[in-house]
Scaffold this active site. Structure first.
Site, PDB file in Angstrom:
ATOM      1  N   LYS A 199       0.813  -1.224   0.000  1.00 25.47           N
ATOM      2  CA  LYS A 199       0.000   0.000   0.000  1.00 25.47           C
ATOM      3  C   LYS A 199       0.845   1.272   0.000  1.00 25.47           C
ATOM      4  O   LYS A 199       0.466   2.292   0.579  1.00 25.47           O
ATOM      5  CB  LYS A 199      -0.951   0.009   1.205  1.00 25.47           C
ATOM      6  CG  LYS A 199      -1.821  -1.236   1.293  1.00 25.47           C
ATOM      7  CD  LYS A 199      -2.709  -1.216   2.514  1.00 25.47           C
ATOM      8  CE  LYS A 199      -3.460  -2.526   2.639  1.00 25.47           C
ATOM      9  NZ  LYS A 199      -4.347  -2.578   3.826  1.00 25.47           N
ATOM     10  N   ASP A 234      -8.114  -6.740   9.463  1.00 23.48           N
ATOM     11  CA  ASP A 234      -9.440  -6.118   9.487  1.00 23.48           C
ATOM     12  C   ASP A 234     -10.570  -7.125   9.329  1.00 23.48           C
ATOM     13  O   ASP A 234     -11.659  -6.945   9.889  1.00 23.48           O
ATOM     14  CB  ASP A 234      -9.542  -5.014   8.432  1.00 23.48           C
ATOM     15  CG  ASP A 234      -9.177  -5.478   7.031  1.00 23.48           C
ATOM     16  OD1 ASP A 234      -8.719  -6.621   6.864  1.00 23.48           O
ATOM     17  OD2 ASP A 234      -9.327  -4.675   6.085  1.00 23.48           O
TER      18      ASP A 234
END
Length: 496
Positions: A199, A234
């Site tokens: 990312k 997550d």
């Protein structure tokens, strides 16, 4: 890895004004498109054929998903799916009391939460939340610089609400759930080795280190009486948060920029789980299902997207169903049609050649356009690609969008059924015959009504109307933050 955000085109906020799926006329066969008057488009015909997901294709994908899950549970590297052990074997019961913190680091933005739990009667009494952003220079700095900044923001949050904090007993520390959505080799519920940064991060000195130790050390340097008691991604945190309110939640799926899924597995069905078995007899397994590739109906455009990516040959399922890639697949199709079939007239819009210029939010907005002349479609095409379009050309564009999104949603539905199918077989019929909830999160799922409908359609077709009524697909917005705090509570070192 998953992300609850959406594609590079911006947040998926362009939705129907009334939030419903409008049925409008189907696009006519592609005839006389473009200034040159093309009779038919073999590209669109071929696309429809290659992206078709009839029941046999869905069943093939679901079966392959279940088979890859089994292989990954035997040993690492045995199949497409890593099937990572989360070491989360104790889910929140509802009896937890006290104040717990969560730090949710999923990218350049992160959030800090404090959750006050009141036990079975009070549940979540109060939640406080603060957002922060990682400065650009720290994404390329040192481990200490990054974690010191994160710890300082956490300390600032604690000091702001410190006057309302409960007294911390002597010798104890506040406990923190750490949601860390980067590739990690989990070694226990509160430790994990960073495999690599993704990312856009390139922080020196972190790979190969325990990220929990890095954060704990930074918190000590900030003078924080706090420790990490649960490290999760997550998807796992989403499952925990949803399960806290509904014990029938057995699966969690993130569909946003990226995608992932996890589920509650029986410990005796995990051959690679060596040593002492968890007392609960269960453990959450992080499938990392974006790496799946079995039996997918792919096109030349998918292969081009994969070849141009930073990880060719990897994350094929993610590149087929997630928000980061759907717009790019459509852009490549439209570019091919503009060049070969004069879709937008004699000239090819220059900006249409720019990778990722057409984001998934644009696809979503175009599919919500119910005006007679598809005004919004024309405006989006003009604004993003510079293309000037006729009504017939806009209808073709909408059909291309729908073809790619239909395939994506139906394949995601098949993946969900693959997980449920594996659980059903191992439990000897105790999953599909009762109410079972799949918790969903992510911008793509939340904001794209057609995508949601295609997921449900696939689940219903695969399981049949009667059985599918037992499967509840439930949106659990932003559940990962609270889920991490709940896991900190469930894994508290001070309980009892």
């Amino acid at each position: 890895m998953s992300s609850a955000g959406v594609t590079a085109g911006g947040p998926l906020s362009l939705v129907s004004r009334r939030g419903t799926i409008r049925r409008r006329r189907a696009a006519p066969p592609m005839a006389a498109i473009g200034a040159g008057g093309v009779a038919t488009s073999p590209i669109l015909t071929h696309l429809r054929e290659r992206c078709a997901t009839p029941l046999p294709v869905l069943r093939r994908v679901a079966d392959a998903m279940a088979a890859e899950m089994r292989a990954g549970l035997v040993s690492d590297g045995a199949g497409d799916l890593p099937m990572i052990l989360s070491y989360v074997d104790s889910l929140p019961s509802g009896d937890e009391k006290g104040a717990f913190y969560a730090l949710d680091l999923g990218g350049t933005n992160f959030r800090v939460l404090k959750v006050q739990l009141g036990g079975r009667d009070g549940r979540v009494v109060e939640t406080e939340l603060q957002y922060a952003q990682i400065p650009q220079e720290l994404m390329f700095g040192t481990t200490e610089e990054l974690f010191d900044f994160i710890a300082s923001e956490l300390a600032r949050f604690v000091s702001k609400e410190g006057g309302r904090s409960l007294h911390l007993p002597q010798g104890k520390k506040w406990e923190l759930g750490f949601t860390f959505s980067f590739p990690v080799k989990q070694t226990s519920v509160d430790s994990g080795i960073l495999i690599k940064w993704t990312k856009g991060f390139s922080v020196s000195g972190t790979a190969g280190r325990d990220v929990v130790a890095c954060l704990n050390e930074a918190m000590e340097r900030q003078g924080l009486d706090m420790r990490v008691s649960a490290l999760v991604n997550d998807t796992v945190a989403t499952l925990a948060g949803a399960h806290y309110y509904d014990e029938d939640v057995m699966v969690a799926v993130i569909l946003g920029t990226g995608t992932n899924a996890c589920y509650i597995e029986r410990a005796d069905a995990i051959p690679k789980l060596q040593g002492l078995k968890p007392r609960s007899g269960k453990m959450i397994i992080n499938t990392e299902w974006g790496a799946f590739s079995g039996g997918l109906p792919l096109t030349e455009f998918d292969k081009d997207v994969d070849s141009a990516s930073v990880n060719p040959g990897e994350q094929i399922f993610e590149k087929t169903i997630s928000g980061m890639y759907l717009g790019e697949i459509v852009r490549r199709i439209l570019l091919k049609m503009a060049k070969d079939n004069a879709l937008f007239g004699d000239s090819v819009p220059q900006k249409l050649s720019t990778p990722f210029i057409l984001g998934t939010p644009c696809l979503c907005a175009m599919q919500q356009d119910d005006t007679d002349d598809l005004t919004a479609v024309g405006a989006i095409l003009s604004d993003t690609t510079g293309a000037q379009s006729s009504l017939k050309e806009r209808e073709v564009v909408v059909e291309v969008c729908d073809t790619i999104v239909r395939r994506a949603g139906r394949l995601a539905g098949a993946g969900i059924v693959g997980i449920l199918q594996k659980m059903e077989e191992d439990s000897h019929g105790l999953v599909l015959g009762r109410r079972t909830v799949v918790a969903m999160d992510g911008g793509l799922y939340e904001h794209y009504p057609q995508y949601r409908r295609y997921i449900q359609d696939a689940v219903t077709e695969l399981l049949g109307q009667k059985t599918s009524e037992n499967i509840v697909i439930d949106h659990n917005k932003d559940g990962s933050g609270i889920g991490a705090a709940l896991l900190a509570a469930a894994n508290s070192k001070y309980v009892g």
